[in-house]
Scaffold this motif. Structure first.
Motif, mmCIF file in Angstrom:
data_model
loop_
_atom_site.group_PDB
_atom_site.id
_atom_site.type_symbol
_atom_site.label_atom_id
_atom_site.label_comp_id
_atom_site.label_asym_id
_atom_site.label_seq_id
_atom_site.Cartn_x
_atom_site.Cartn_y
_atom_site.Cartn_z
ATOM 1 N N VAL A 68 12.767 -10.033 -9.934
ATOM 2 C CA VAL A 68 12.588 -9.674 -8.613
ATOM 3 C C VAL A 68 12.260 -10.381 -7.398
ATOM 4 O O VAL A 68 12.841 -10.317 -6.178
ATOM 5 N N THR A 69 11.605 -11.764 -7.785
ATOM 6 C CA THR A 69 11.704 -12.591 -6.623
ATOM 7 C C THR A 69 13.036 -13.131 -6.193
ATOM 8 O O THR A 69 13.020 -13.492 -4.953
ATOM 9 N N ALA A 70 13.916 -13.421 -7.135
ATOM 10 C CA ALA A 70 15.254 -13.875 -7.172
ATOM 11 C C ALA A 70 15.908 -12.917 -6.011
ATOM 12 O O ALA A 70 16.758 -13.262 -5.235
ATOM 13 N N LEU A 71 15.810 -11.698 -6.605
ATOM 14 C CA LEU A 71 16.726 -10.791 -5.701
ATOM 15 C C LEU A 71 16.265 -10.611 -4.454
ATOM 16 O O LEU A 71 16.948 -10.446 -3.440
ATOM 17 N N VAL A 127 6.101 -6.889 -4.753
ATOM 18 C CA VAL A 127 5.656 -5.859 -3.625
ATOM 19 C C VAL A 127 6.696 -4.797 -3.260
ATOM 20 O O VAL A 127 6.485 -3.300 -2.952
ATOM 21 N N TRP A 128 7.932 -5.445 -3.068
ATOM 22 C CA TRP A 128 9.106 -4.444 -2.910
ATOM 23 C C TRP A 128 9.776 -3.539 -3.885
ATOM 24 O O TRP A 128 10.363 -2.469 -3.940
ATOM 25 N N LEU A 129 9.677 -4.268 -5.323
ATOM 26 C CA LEU A 129 10.168 -3.697 -6.759
ATOM 27 C C LEU A 129 8.986 -3.675 -7.546
ATOM 28 O O LEU A 129 8.896 -4.919 -8.038
ATOM 29 N N ARG A 130 8.415 -2.792 -7.621
ATOM 30 C CA ARG A 130 7.159 -2.701 -8.630
ATOM 31 C C ARG A 130 7.016 -1.398 -9.347
ATOM 32 O O ARG A 130 7.526 -0.292 -8.617
ATOM 33 N N ALA A 131 6.057 -1.162 -10.141
ATOM 34 C CA ALA A 131 5.585 0.226 -10.606
ATOM 35 C C ALA A 131 4.771 0.819 -9.275
ATOM 36 O O ALA A 131 4.505 0.157 -8.351
ATOM 37 N N SER A 132 4.839 2.131 -9.227
ATOM 38 C CA SER A 132 4.161 2.959 -8.193
ATOM 39 C C SER A 132 2.775 2.657 -8.068
ATOM 40 O O SER A 132 2.319 2.502 -7.185
ATOM 41 N N GLN A 133 2.275 2.050 -9.286
ATOM 42 C CA GLN A 133 0.794 2.041 -9.191
ATOM 43 C C GLN A 133 0.646 0.561 -9.547
ATOM 44 O O GLN A 133 0.802 0.146 -10.758
ATOM 45 N N GLY A 134 0.167 -0.329 -8.687
ATOM 46 C CA GLY A 134 -0.312 -1.835 -9.199
ATOM 47 C C GLY A 134 1.025 -2.728 -9.263
ATOM 48 O O GLY A 134 2.164 -2.203 -9.061
ATOM 49 N N GLU A 152 0.896 -1.158 -0.026
ATOM 50 C CA GLU A 152 -0.119 0.132 0.069
ATOM 51 C C GLU A 152 1.078 1.306 -0.069
ATOM 52 O O GLU A 152 0.261 2.093 0.028
ATOM 53 N N LEU A 153 2.209 1.077 -0.027
ATOM 54 C CA LEU A 153 2.916 2.339 -0.166
ATOM 55 C C LEU A 153 3.160 2.911 -1.408
ATOM 56 O O LEU A 153 2.799 2.269 -2.339
ATOM 57 N N SER A 154 3.033 4.276 -1.678
ATOM 58 C CA SER A 154 2.499 4.771 -2.759
ATOM 59 C C SER A 154 4.126 4.811 -3.424
ATOM 60 O O SER A 154 4.100 4.758 -4.764
ATOM 61 N N VAL A 155 5.117 4.708 -2.738
ATOM 62 C CA VAL A 155 6.515 4.538 -3.632
ATOM 63 C C VAL A 155 7.080 3.208 -3.251
ATOM 64 O O VAL A 155 7.181 2.967 -1.885
ATOM 65 N N PRO A 156 7.519 2.431 -4.106
ATOM 66 C CA PRO A 156 7.923 0.939 -3.708
ATOM 67 C C PRO A 156 9.502 1.136 -2.993
ATOM 68 O O PRO A 156 9.831 2.286 -2.981
ATOM 69 N N LEU A 157 9.398 -0.043 -1.918
ATOM 70 C CA LEU A 157 10.606 -0.040 -1.146
ATOM 71 C C LEU A 157 11.893 0.040 -1.885
ATOM 72 O O LEU A 157 12.817 0.630 -1.564
ATOM 73 N N LEU A 158 12.004 -0.618 -3.228
ATOM 74 C CA LEU A 158 13.364 -0.901 -3.777
ATOM 75 C C LEU A 158 13.042 0.210 -5.087
ATOM 76 O O LEU A 158 11.836 -0.189 -5.677
ATOM 77 N N ASP A 159 13.792 0.829 -5.327
ATOM 78 C CA ASP A 159 13.821 1.999 -6.533
ATOM 79 C C ASP A 159 13.918 1.061 -7.738
ATOM 80 O O ASP A 159 14.590 0.158 -8.245
#
Length: 218
Positions: free
Chosen positions: A162-165, A144-151, A64-71
């Motif tokens: 991203v799952t492997a990272l 959910v850590w590394l995703r587009a800002s929306q969805g 639910e964060l507007s900005v993902p944890l990982l850039d």
């Protein structure tokens, strides 16, 4: 961040919990916790709260964060890492280069990611963890850590990366350390077999059809 800290503290304290609540008690407790969080209050857990439920709450927090944890800027070097690993003269050296990319993440994001990965590392390594391996937790948290800002991200290739990272960061949280020396030390402490077993390395080798037995790992 305060709410996340409370969730992580409870999850860390309950790593060894094996007794599960009855389903209706679990649902009721989750409702109470979510109501407290949504009201801006400190969530209070029953001592027997299921760690699986707390993991779900932590995932919900990040989702639910507007900005993902990982850039999202990590995607280009991550894609390059996956492409280069099967042909690298040294897997360890390639990973150190990428670890330095992680070191350029915003301090608040990197320290939060390290704190979460440290707790999840203990969860994955607890004798009672069962199926909660770094890889399975990476599947939960990576998207959910590394995703587009929306969805959510939808590409299967990106999902795999991203799952492997995430799984690799859970396996070795010190890859998110503040200093290059600490990040390099964490990789140097791994044996050749442990380097090869890192999820990001396994994924890269599988993507290249697994045929690079002559790659050095030092």
């Amino acid at each position: 961040v305060h709410v996340l800290g409370v969730l992580l503290q409870h999850l860390d304290a309950q790593v060894a919990a094996v007794e599960r609540l009855h389903e209706h008690h679990r649902v009721a407790q989750l409702q109470r916790v979510m109501e407290a969080i949504n009201a801006g209050k400190r969530p209070v857990f029953d001592p027997s709260a299921d760690p699986v439920d707390v993991v779900w709450l932590v995932k919900t927090f990040f989702n639910e964060l507007s900005v993902p944890l990982l850039d999202a800027s990590l995607m280009v070097p991550l894609d390059a890492l996956v492409g280069d690993l099967p042909y690298a003269a040294s897997i360890g050296s390639e990973l150190k280069v990428f670890a330095d990319v992680l070191g350029r993440l915003a301090q608040a994001h990197r320290s939060t990611a390290r704190a979460v990965c440290t707790v999840l590392h203990r969860v994955a390594n607890a004798p009672e963890a069962g199926a909660s391996s770094p890889s399975s937790l990476g599947e939960v948290f990576g998207p959910v850590w590394l995703r587009a800002s929306q969805g959510h991200i939808i590409s299967s290739d990106i999902y795999d990366m991203v799952t492997a990272l995430a799984a690799t960061l859970i396996a070795v949280p010190q890859l998110l350390a503040d200093s290059a020396e600490a990040r390099a030390k964490a990789l140097d402490a791994l044996s050749a077999a442990e380097l090869r077993a890192l999820p990001i390395v396994e994924m890269a080798m599988a993507k290249a059809d697994g045929g690079h037995d002559d790659v050095e790992v030092a």
